[in-house]
Design a protein around this motif. Structure first.
Motif, PDB file in Angstrom:
ATOM      1  N   ARG A  40      96.115  56.291  71.882  1.00  0.00           N
ATOM      2  CA  ARG A  40      97.024  55.162  72.155  1.00  0.00           C
ATOM      3  C   ARG A  40      98.069  55.537  73.196  1.00  0.00           C
ATOM      4  O   ARG A  40      98.418  54.729  74.067  1.00  0.00           O
ATOM      5  CB  ARG A  40      97.697  54.702  70.864  1.00  0.00           C
ATOM      6  CG  ARG A  40      96.760  54.053  69.873  1.00  0.00           C
ATOM      7  CD  ARG A  40      97.510  53.175  68.880  1.00  0.00           C
ATOM      8  NE  ARG A  40      98.504  53.933  68.136  1.00  0.00           N
ATOM      9  CZ  ARG A  40      98.258  54.598  67.012  1.00  0.00           C
ATOM     10  NH1 ARG A  40      97.021  54.608  66.528  1.00  0.00           N
ATOM     11  NH2 ARG A  40      99.212  55.241  66.385  1.00  0.00           N
ATOM     12  N   LEU A  41      98.600  56.751  73.109  1.00  0.00           N
ATOM     13  CA  LEU A  41      99.612  57.177  74.072  1.00  0.00           C
ATOM     14  C   LEU A  41      99.020  57.323  75.468  1.00  0.00           C
ATOM     15  O   LEU A  41      99.646  56.960  76.468  1.00  0.00           O
ATOM     16  CB  LEU A  41     100.238  58.495  73.617  1.00  0.00           C
ATOM     17  CG  LEU A  41     101.070  58.429  72.329  1.00  0.00           C
ATOM     18  CD1 LEU A  41     101.593  59.805  71.949  1.00  0.00           C
ATOM     19  CD2 LEU A  41     102.227  57.446  72.490  1.00  0.00           C
ATOM     20  N   LEU A  42      97.810  57.851  75.572  1.00  0.00           N
ATOM     21  CA  LEU A  42      97.160  57.996  76.870  1.00  0.00           C
ATOM     22  C   LEU A  42      96.780  56.646  77.470  1.00  0.00           C
ATOM     23  O   LEU A  42      96.665  56.519  78.697  1.00  0.00           O
ATOM     24  CB  LEU A  42      95.905  58.872  76.735  1.00  0.00           C
ATOM     25  CG  LEU A  42      96.148  60.364  76.485  1.00  0.00           C
ATOM     26  CD1 LEU A  42      94.831  61.068  76.194  1.00  0.00           C
ATOM     27  CD2 LEU A  42      96.845  61.004  77.681  1.00  0.00           C
ATOM     28  N   ALA A  43      96.590  55.646  76.607  1.00  0.00           N
ATOM     29  CA  ALA A  43      96.209  54.326  77.109  1.00  0.00           C
ATOM     30  C   ALA A  43      97.320  53.688  77.936  1.00  0.00           C
ATOM     31  O   ALA A  43      97.038  52.895  78.853  1.00  0.00           O
ATOM     32  CB  ALA A  43      95.839  53.411  75.944  1.00  0.00           C
ATOM     33  N   LEU A  44      98.568  54.013  77.664  1.00  0.00           N
ATOM     34  CA  LEU A  44      99.695  53.412  78.393  1.00  0.00           C
ATOM     35  C   LEU A  44      99.692  53.804  79.871  1.00  0.00           C
ATOM     36  O   LEU A  44      99.700  52.921  80.745  1.00  0.00           O
ATOM     37  CB  LEU A  44     101.008  53.784  77.716  1.00  0.00           C
ATOM     38  CG  LEU A  44     101.168  53.284  76.263  1.00  0.00           C
ATOM     39  CD1 LEU A  44     102.470  53.796  75.667  1.00  0.00           C
ATOM     40  CD2 LEU A  44     101.108  51.762  76.220  1.00  0.00           C
ATOM     41  N   PRO A  45      99.669  55.106  80.196  1.00  0.00           N
ATOM     42  CA  PRO A  45      99.590  55.437  81.632  1.00  0.00           C
ATOM     43  C   PRO A  45      98.272  55.016  82.262  1.00  0.00           C
ATOM     44  O   PRO A  45      98.208  54.742  83.470  1.00  0.00           O
ATOM     45  CB  PRO A  45      99.754  56.969  81.658  1.00  0.00           C
ATOM     46  CG  PRO A  45      99.403  57.431  80.290  1.00  0.00           C
ATOM     47  CD  PRO A  45      99.815  56.317  79.377  1.00  0.00           C
ATOM     48  N   LEU A  46      97.204  54.938  81.461  1.00  0.00           N
ATOM     49  CA  LEU A  46      95.921  54.485  81.982  1.00  0.00           C
ATOM     50  C   LEU A  46      96.018  53.059  82.500  1.00  0.00           C
ATOM     51  O   LEU A  46      95.597  52.754  83.628  1.00  0.00           O
ATOM     52  CB  LEU A  46      94.844  54.587  80.896  1.00  0.00           C
ATOM     53  CG  LEU A  46      93.480  53.985  81.244  1.00  0.00           C
ATOM     54  CD1 LEU A  46      92.822  54.764  82.360  1.00  0.00           C
ATOM     55  CD2 LEU A  46      92.580  53.945  80.008  1.00  0.00           C
ATOM     56  N   PHE A  47      96.582  52.149  81.702  1.00  0.00           N
ATOM     57  CA  PHE A  47      96.699  50.752  82.123  1.00  0.00           C
ATOM     58  C   PHE A  47      97.721  50.607  83.252  1.00  0.00           C
ATOM     59  O   PHE A  47      97.542  49.769  84.142  1.00  0.00           O
ATOM     60  CB  PHE A  47      97.085  49.873  80.936  1.00  0.00           C
ATOM     61  CG  PHE A  47      95.891  49.364  80.167  1.00  0.00           C
ATOM     62  CD1 PHE A  47      95.185  48.265  80.608  1.00  0.00           C
ATOM     63  CD2 PHE A  47      95.471  49.993  79.014  1.00  0.00           C
ATOM     64  CE1 PHE A  47      94.077  47.795  79.925  1.00  0.00           C
ATOM     65  CE2 PHE A  47      94.367  49.538  78.315  1.00  0.00           C
ATOM     66  CZ  PHE A  47      93.663  48.444  78.771  1.00  0.00           C
ATOM     67  N   ALA A  48      98.774  51.409  83.212  1.00  0.00           N
ATOM     68  CA  ALA A  48      99.753  51.356  84.301  1.00  0.00           C
ATOM     69  C   ALA A  48      99.105  51.782  85.614  1.00  0.00           C
ATOM     70  O   ALA A  48      99.284  51.126  86.656  1.00  0.00           O
ATOM     71  CB  ALA A  48     100.940  52.261  83.974  1.00  0.00           C
ATOM     72  N   GLY A  49      98.327  52.880  85.577  1.00  0.00           N
ATOM     73  CA  GLY A  49      97.641  53.326  86.789  1.00  0.00           C
ATOM     74  C   GLY A  49      96.606  52.334  87.267  1.00  0.00           C
ATOM     75  O   GLY A  49      96.457  52.107  88.478  1.00  0.00           O
ATOM     76  N   ALA A  50      95.877  51.712  86.318  1.00  0.00           N
ATOM     77  CA  ALA A  50      94.870  50.717  86.691  1.00  0.00           C
ATOM     78  C   ALA A  50      95.511  49.513  87.354  1.00  0.00           C
ATOM     79  O   ALA A  50      94.976  48.956  88.324  1.00  0.00           O
ATOM     80  CB  ALA A  50      94.081  50.292  85.459  1.00  0.00           C
ATOM     81  N   THR A  51      96.668  49.099  86.855  1.00  0.00           N
ATOM     82  CA  THR A  51      97.362  47.944  87.431  1.00  0.00           C
ATOM     83  C   THR A  51      97.853  48.252  88.846  1.00  0.00           C
ATOM     84  O   THR A  51      97.738  47.421  89.758  1.00  0.00           O
ATOM     85  CB  THR A  51      98.541  47.532  86.538  1.00  0.00           C
ATOM     86  OG1 THR A  51      98.062  47.264  85.217  1.00  0.00           O
ATOM     87  CG2 THR A  51      99.230  46.289  87.080  1.00  0.00           C
ATOM     88  N   LEU A  52      98.400  49.455  89.047  1.00  0.00           N
ATOM     89  CA  LEU A  52      98.862  49.840  90.382  1.00  0.00           C
ATOM     90  C   LEU A  52      97.703  49.911  91.372  1.00  0.00           C
ATOM     91  O   LEU A  52      97.798  49.450  92.512  1.00  0.00           O
ATOM     92  CB  LEU A  52      99.585  51.186  90.308  1.00  0.00           C
ATOM     93  CG  LEU A  52     100.953  51.184  89.621  1.00  0.00           C
ATOM     94  CD1 LEU A  52     101.502  52.595  89.508  1.00  0.00           C
ATOM     95  CD2 LEU A  52     101.933  50.282  90.376  1.00  0.00           C
ATOM     96  N   PHE A  53      96.587  50.500  90.912  1.00  0.00           N
ATOM     97  CA  PHE A  53      95.418  50.579  91.785  1.00  0.00           C
ATOM     98  C   PHE A  53      94.887  49.184  92.108  1.00  0.00           C
ATOM     99  O   PHE A  53      94.497  48.903  93.249  1.00  0.00           O
ATOM    100  CB  PHE A  53      94.323  51.420  91.138  1.00  0.00           C
ATOM    101  CG  PHE A  53      93.078  51.525  91.966  1.00  0.00           C
ATOM    102  CD1 PHE A  53      93.018  52.409  93.043  1.00  0.00           C
ATOM    103  CD2 PHE A  53      91.967  50.723  91.712  1.00  0.00           C
ATOM    104  CE1 PHE A  53      91.871  52.495  93.832  1.00  0.00           C
ATOM    105  CE2 PHE A  53      90.821  50.802  92.491  1.00  0.00           C
ATOM    106  CZ  PHE A  53      90.777  51.695  93.556  1.00  0.00           C
ATOM    107  N   ALA A  54      94.861  48.308  91.100  1.00  0.00           N
ATOM    108  CA  ALA A  54      94.387  46.940  91.326  1.00  0.00           C
ATOM    109  C   ALA A  54      95.288  46.204  92.306  1.00  0.00           C
ATOM    110  O   ALA A  54      94.814  45.403  93.126  1.00  0.00           O
ATOM    111  CB  ALA A  54      94.317  46.192  90.000  1.00  0.00           C
TER     112      ALA A  54
END
Length: 384
Positions: A232-246
């Protein structure tokens, strides 16, 4: 329907029996008990298979994302942020839904009982809603020449056609030693094969196939591991990075890669890019799906009951989205493309699909989504 036993109801007492008698053998006392009486238990006390709150929560949240993303399509032009959020949602919301569908298809074995359920729960709804959507477009969009075709799914009915095909092939995937690599190879080949055609949306069927096959291979332990705190904790930077890349990719990337309804040559890209993008999109979708599932609540929530009606929400929300477009709502109110309008559109879509998943709607729509068709099957079909 599951009926929980009433805590204030007691099971009938067993008939009176003779007390057990002590027996003395070698100074040791042995208690001889009479055989247990056979007692008729009330039907409410019979164990019944209950729904898993975690998966109902996941299905409801996924269908909300599907509806909101569909509602963004008419208003996201000109908004880089909305397009980026749309790309993130489209990367994983249908893969998550398909993985769960595959997981719950593991027991499909081509028996008469399972085939009956496949026909009544997937094939019949497909025929009815494909016809309904075609008629809706014909009259609501003033398109009298729009055909009613059961081999060319329109808008969102493709998923039912795909689910029917995937589930029919389940025994094949269960028999293979390495089914996921085989499914990925098929998806890659489809991505640079422009001659597949539009019948039953086979491009989508084949390109989304790996997610269904992956779901077939999963076990409860896999979902347990996804729900760990560190995931769950790793999912937060994952979605943040995905949003920035998108956000960076929004003006540079075709949305067709997310829809998987066309091959690379049909989108004007080199044939080899289909293989690269298929594998990259599969990896990205898998990571975001893991992040999504990690944050799905495990306990019973206020929306858990809605998970049983997601098929209704999925099939009905298209009428709302397309109907608003046909009525010119998005053209008339251009401010809906502004940030405040996007928030309003999102809230309306989320609330609408929530209402469409409620038990009353599910009961009203049962004639189409869960029809009673015993008259169409042999009487002994359910026993085979």
């Amino acid at each position: 329907m599951f009926h929980a036993p009433n805590a204030f109801q007691r099971a009938p007492l067993p008939p009176a029996t003779r007390e057990s008698e002590p027996s003395h053998q070698g100074g040791t006392t042995i208690t001889v008990s009479p055989p247990a009486p056979v007692v008729d238990r009330p039907s409410a006390a019979v164990p019944t298979k209950r729904r898993d709150a975690y998966f109902d929560n996941a299905k409801y949240l996924a269908i909300v994302l599907v509806a909101v993303a569909h509602a963004w399509v008419p208003v996201m032009d000109g908004s880089r942020t909305a397009r980026a959020l749309y790309m993130v949602a489209y990367t994983f919301h249908m893969p998550a839904f398909i993985i769960i569908s595959g997981y719950f298809s593991r027991s499909f074995d081509m028996s008469a009982k399972k085939m009956k359920r496949l026909v009544t729960g997937v094939a019949v709804p497909y025929v009815m809603f494909e016809t309904a959507y075609s008629l809706f477009k014909r009259y609501a969009d003033d398109s009298p020449d729009h055909p009613i075709s059961l081999v060319d799914p329109w808008f969102l009915t493709w998923f039912l056609a795909a689910l029917f095909i995937w589930r029919l092939t389940t025994p094949v995937w269960q028999a293979l030693r390495h089914p996921l690599p085989v499914a990925l190879v098929i998806a890659v080949l489809a991505s640079f094969s422009p001659t597949i055609g539009d019948d039953l949306d086979l491009q989508r069927v084949l390109q989304f196939l790996p997610f269904f096959v992956l779901g077939l291979q999963l076990k409860p332990a896999h979902f347990q591991s996804v729900r760990r705190r560190e995931v769950r904790l790793l999912a937060l930077p994952l979605f943040a990075g995905a949003t920035l890349f998108a956000y960076w990719a929004a003006p540079r990337m075709q949305l067709g890669w997310f829809y998987r309804s066309n091959s690379a040559p049909e989108m004007g890209a080199p044939w080899w890019s289909g293989a690269v993008m298929t594998l990259l999109m599969f990896g990205c979708a898998l990571l975001l799906t893991i992040g999504f599932l990690a944050w799905v609540p495990r306990r019973h929530m206020w929306f858990t009951v809605l998970g049983a009606g997601t098929i209704c929400g999925y099939l009905l929300h298209g009428f709302l989205v397309k109907g608003a477009g046909y009525a010119g709502v998005f053209d008339r109110y251009e401010w809906l493309a502004e940030p405040g309008g996007l928030v309003l559109v999102s809230l309306v879509a989320a609330c609408a699909v929530t209402l469409m998943c409620t038990p009353p709607v599910r009961r009203m729509l049962r004639f189409a989504t869960e029809p009673d068709m015993d008259w169409a099957f042999r009487r002994d079909a359910a026993k085979l």
